[in-house]
Motif scaffolding. Structure first.
Motif, PDB file in Angstrom:
ATOM      1  N   TYR A 146     -36.033 -72.852  33.061  1.00 17.58           N
ATOM      2  CA  TYR A 146     -34.743 -73.531  33.076  1.00 17.58           C
ATOM      3  C   TYR A 146     -33.851 -72.981  34.186  1.00 17.58           C
ATOM      4  O   TYR A 146     -33.190 -73.733  34.910  1.00 17.58           O
ATOM      5  CB  TYR A 146     -34.062 -73.371  31.713  1.00 17.58           C
ATOM      6  CG  TYR A 146     -32.661 -73.937  31.673  1.00 17.58           C
ATOM      7  CD1 TYR A 146     -32.449 -75.299  31.879  1.00 17.58           C
ATOM      8  CD2 TYR A 146     -31.563 -73.118  31.436  1.00 17.58           C
ATOM      9  CE1 TYR A 146     -31.169 -75.829  31.846  1.00 17.58           C
ATOM     10  CE2 TYR A 146     -30.283 -73.639  31.396  1.00 17.58           C
ATOM     11  CZ  TYR A 146     -30.088 -74.995  31.609  1.00 17.58           C
ATOM     12  OH  TYR A 146     -28.817 -75.511  31.585  1.00 17.58           O
ATOM     13  N   ARG A 147     -33.824 -71.664  34.331  1.00 15.26           N
ATOM     14  CA  ARG A 147     -33.005 -71.057  35.379  1.00 15.26           C
ATOM     15  C   ARG A 147     -33.458 -71.535  36.766  1.00 15.26           C
ATOM     16  O   ARG A 147     -32.625 -71.853  37.627  1.00 15.26           O
ATOM     17  CB  ARG A 147     -33.101 -69.530  35.299  1.00 15.26           C
ATOM     18  CG  ARG A 147     -32.318 -68.806  36.401  1.00 15.26           C
ATOM     19  CD  ARG A 147     -32.530 -67.306  36.309  1.00 15.26           C
ATOM     20  NE  ARG A 147     -31.887 -66.764  35.129  1.00 15.26           N
ATOM     21  CZ  ARG A 147     -30.609 -66.408  35.071  1.00 15.26           C
ATOM     22  NH1 ARG A 147     -29.840 -66.541  36.148  1.00 15.26           N
ATOM     23  NH2 ARG A 147     -30.099 -65.922  33.971  1.00 15.26           N
ATOM     24  N   GLY A 148     -34.768 -71.589  36.982  1.00 14.80           N
ATOM     25  CA  GLY A 148     -35.277 -72.019  38.276  1.00 14.80           C
ATOM     26  C   GLY A 148     -34.861 -73.440  38.616  1.00 14.80           C
ATOM     27  O   GLY A 148     -34.421 -73.714  39.742  1.00 14.80           O
ATOM     28  N   MET A 149     -34.965 -74.354  37.656  1.00 19.74           N
ATOM     29  CA  MET A 149     -34.593 -75.736  37.928  1.00 19.74           C
ATOM     30  C   MET A 149     -33.088 -75.870  38.129  1.00 19.74           C
ATOM     31  O   MET A 149     -32.630 -76.648  38.977  1.00 19.74           O
ATOM     32  CB  MET A 149     -35.046 -76.640  36.781  1.00 19.74           C
ATOM     33  CG  MET A 149     -36.552 -76.850  36.733  1.00 19.74           C
ATOM     34  SD  MET A 149     -37.254 -77.345  38.326  1.00 19.74           S
ATOM     35  CE  MET A 149     -36.302 -78.804  38.718  1.00 19.74           C
ATOM     36  N   LEU A 150     -32.300 -75.120  37.365  1.00 20.26           N
ATOM     37  CA  LEU A 150     -30.845 -75.182  37.540  1.00 20.26           C
ATOM     38  C   LEU A 150     -30.437 -74.651  38.919  1.00 20.26           C
ATOM     39  O   LEU A 150     -29.590 -75.247  39.597  1.00 20.26           O
ATOM     40  CB  LEU A 150     -30.161 -74.377  36.432  1.00 20.26           C
ATOM     41  CG  LEU A 150     -28.627 -74.392  36.424  1.00 20.26           C
ATOM     42  CD1 LEU A 150     -28.107 -75.824  36.371  1.00 20.26           C
ATOM     43  CD2 LEU A 150     -28.101 -73.597  35.242  1.00 20.26           C
ATOM     44  N   GLU A 151     -31.042 -73.547  39.352  1.00 23.11           N
ATOM     45  CA  GLU A 151     -30.721 -72.989  40.658  1.00 23.11           C
ATOM     46  C   GLU A 151     -31.097 -73.946  41.783  1.00 23.11           C
ATOM     47  O   GLU A 151     -30.364 -74.100  42.765  1.00 23.11           O
ATOM     48  CB  GLU A 151     -31.431 -71.639  40.832  1.00 23.11           C
ATOM     49  CG  GLU A 151     -30.823 -70.529  39.985  1.00 23.11           C
ATOM     50  CD  GLU A 151     -31.663 -69.280  39.964  1.00 23.11           C
ATOM     51  OE1 GLU A 151     -31.104 -68.194  39.741  1.00 23.11           O
ATOM     52  OE2 GLU A 151     -32.902 -69.379  40.161  1.00 23.11           O
ATOM     53  N   LEU A 152     -32.239 -74.607  41.650  1.00 23.83           N
ATOM     54  CA  LEU A 152     -32.643 -75.570  42.675  1.00 23.83           C
ATOM     55  C   LEU A 152     -31.645 -76.716  42.770  1.00 23.83           C
ATOM     56  O   LEU A 152     -31.291 -77.167  43.867  1.00 23.83           O
ATOM     57  CB  LEU A 152     -34.044 -76.110  42.367  1.00 23.83           C
ATOM     58  CG  LEU A 152     -35.219 -75.163  42.609  1.00 23.83           C
ATOM     59  CD1 LEU A 152     -36.517 -75.819  42.156  1.00 23.83           C
ATOM     60  CD2 LEU A 152     -35.318 -74.775  44.083  1.00 23.83           C
TER      61      LEU A 152
END
Length: 447
Positions: A375-381
């Protein structure tokens, strides 16, 4: 050249029936998530038990081939079976292993074994369908508690997981590919959280996403992928790896679509608000870890008599992981060690109760699955932090591989100390000690 009576080919009908029985057993085991090594070895045990020695089994992710070349000059026989259903049912898996054990011991005539297998395939599920849906939803609820959410968050994650699961079932009933089913489930789970944030709800809405995502992650496939690779079954391991890749891609796509739309519409999303499990030994987090394990075990149809042991394994995995973090061990290494403890415990329990170790190990690693990192990775992207987003996604993938490797490491440690049912020890003429003929144990020194 004279042929030993033991090498003579069986009567043609019995030959076909024995091979058909082995193929059907192999299909059930592979569909239930067993490794390629276990499936091939089990099929050979069945053919040997019914007088069809020296069969060669070729197992891949979608088809099983069994070949027999008689030594008396008879016509060779090759049969194949496609694996179309790969749904986990650990209760049925245990029953198949029990039947194979009796078959190998010579306790089941071929007629009886065929009847027994038909009864296993037609047996009623150990839990009703509504209970399985509830179990999967409890995975999301427990995972949200694990990452610091309270009771309202857990209830919301429960509802979001049910919504995603029912939407996936609706799509499946209309023949839509599983990739889009998973993407829809992840999209709806994250949509619930986005709506809560946009309406200003006073709860940790991001924990809802983590809970819904953990319920979708392919922990069973990741373990089987690493296990096949370590056993030297590189073709099947590669196929499983691609399957894991597509599942993760579907989940990431579903989350990404929702977050992209939310950012464009001005929903106040922040990386700082992404929930993470408090890495301290608190009762709430331990309860969440045990809850995730128990819910996963129910969703995988683990029989009730093994639920307590699975829950203990899940709690043990979390305690070891947190304690390693307190000792400042890196996250990925700590994940691998905790998974190794689970593999060791699960293998020991499996030997004591004579069940497959995956009945315990697969549910027990549920609390270590990298839902937060995804989830963090997709939000950061979607917020424009490409480097940080890719780093988070890489951490999620590394954690997943560490889980699979750790579980297998624990199993191999027990195998090294005590031996294994899959390891047959024979003695060569004039040899001083028995040698192991397990294919994965043959020394090649990398050549």
């Amino acid at each position: 050249m004279s042929v030993s009576p033991l090498e003579q080919a069986p009567a043609q009908p019995d030959l076909y029936r024995a091979m058909a029985l082995a193929l059907r057993v192999g299909e059930l085991l592979l569909g239930g998530g067993e490794s390629t090594e276990t499936v091939a070895g089990t099929m050979r045990r069945i053919t040997n038990a019914y007088g069809v020695p020296h069969c060669e089994a070729d197992v891949n992710l979608s088809a099983i081939t069994l070949s027999y070349v008689p030594t008396d000059g008879s016509v060779p026989v090759t049969a194949e079976r496609r694996v179309r259903r790969r749904l986990p049912d650990y209760d049925r898996l245990i029953a198949v292993h029990d039947m194979v054990r009796e078959t190998s011991a010579g306790a089941l005539p071929l007629d009886v074994a065929e009847i027994r297998l038909r009864e296993i395939t037609r047996r009623v599920r150990v839990y009703p369908n509504w209970f399985l849906v509830t179990g999967l939803a409890l995975v999301g609820a427990s995972a949200s508690i694990l990452v610091g959410g309270g009771v309202p968050v857990a209830v919301t994650a429960f509802a979001a997981t049910v919504l995603g699961d029912r939407a996936s079932a609706w799509l499946a009933g209309r023949g839509v590919a599983e990739f889009f089913q998973l993407a829809m489930a992840a999209m709806l789970g994250s949509l619930v959280a986005v709506l809560l944030i946009s309406f200003g709800a006073s709860l940790r809405a991001e924990a809802v996403v983590v809970g819904a995502v953990v319920a979708l992650l392919p922990g069973r496939l990741m373990v089987a992928c690493v296990q096949d690779g370590i056993a030297g079954e590189y073709v099947t391991a590669t196929a499983r790896l691609f399957e894991v890749f597509f599942i993760l891609t579907a989940i990431i796509s579903g989350i990404g679509i929702t977050l992209y739309a939310a950012v464009r519409l001005g929903v106040p999303l922040s990386v700082e608000n992404v929930p993470a499990a408090p890495l301290v030994l608190r009762p709430a987090q331990l309860l969440g870890a045990v809850g995730v394990t128990l819910a996963f075990a129910i969703a995988l149809l683990v029989p009730p008599r093994h639920l307590i042991a699975a829950s203990i394994g899940g709690g043990l995995a979390w305690v070891v992981f947190v304690q390693l973090y307190i000792w400042q061990v890196p996250i990925i290494l700590g994940t691998a060690v905790a998974a190794g403890v689970v593999g060791l415990f699960g293998s020991a329990y499996a030997r004591a109760t004579r069940v497959p170790s995956m009945v315990l190990t697969i549910p027990a690693i549920g609390s270590l699955l990298p839902g937060t990192a995804l989830y963090r990775g997709m939000l950061e992207l979607n917020l424009g932090h490409a480097d940080a987003g890719l780093a988070s996604l890489l951490q999620a993938l590394s954690t997943a591989l560490a889980l699979g490797a750790g579980v297998i490491l624990g199993t191999e440690i027990l195998r090294a100390v005590t031996g294994s049912d899959l390891t047959r020890r024979v003695r060569r003429p004039g040899a001083r000690r028995p040698f192991i003929i397990r294919p994965a144990a043959r020394r090649t020194r990398g050549y």
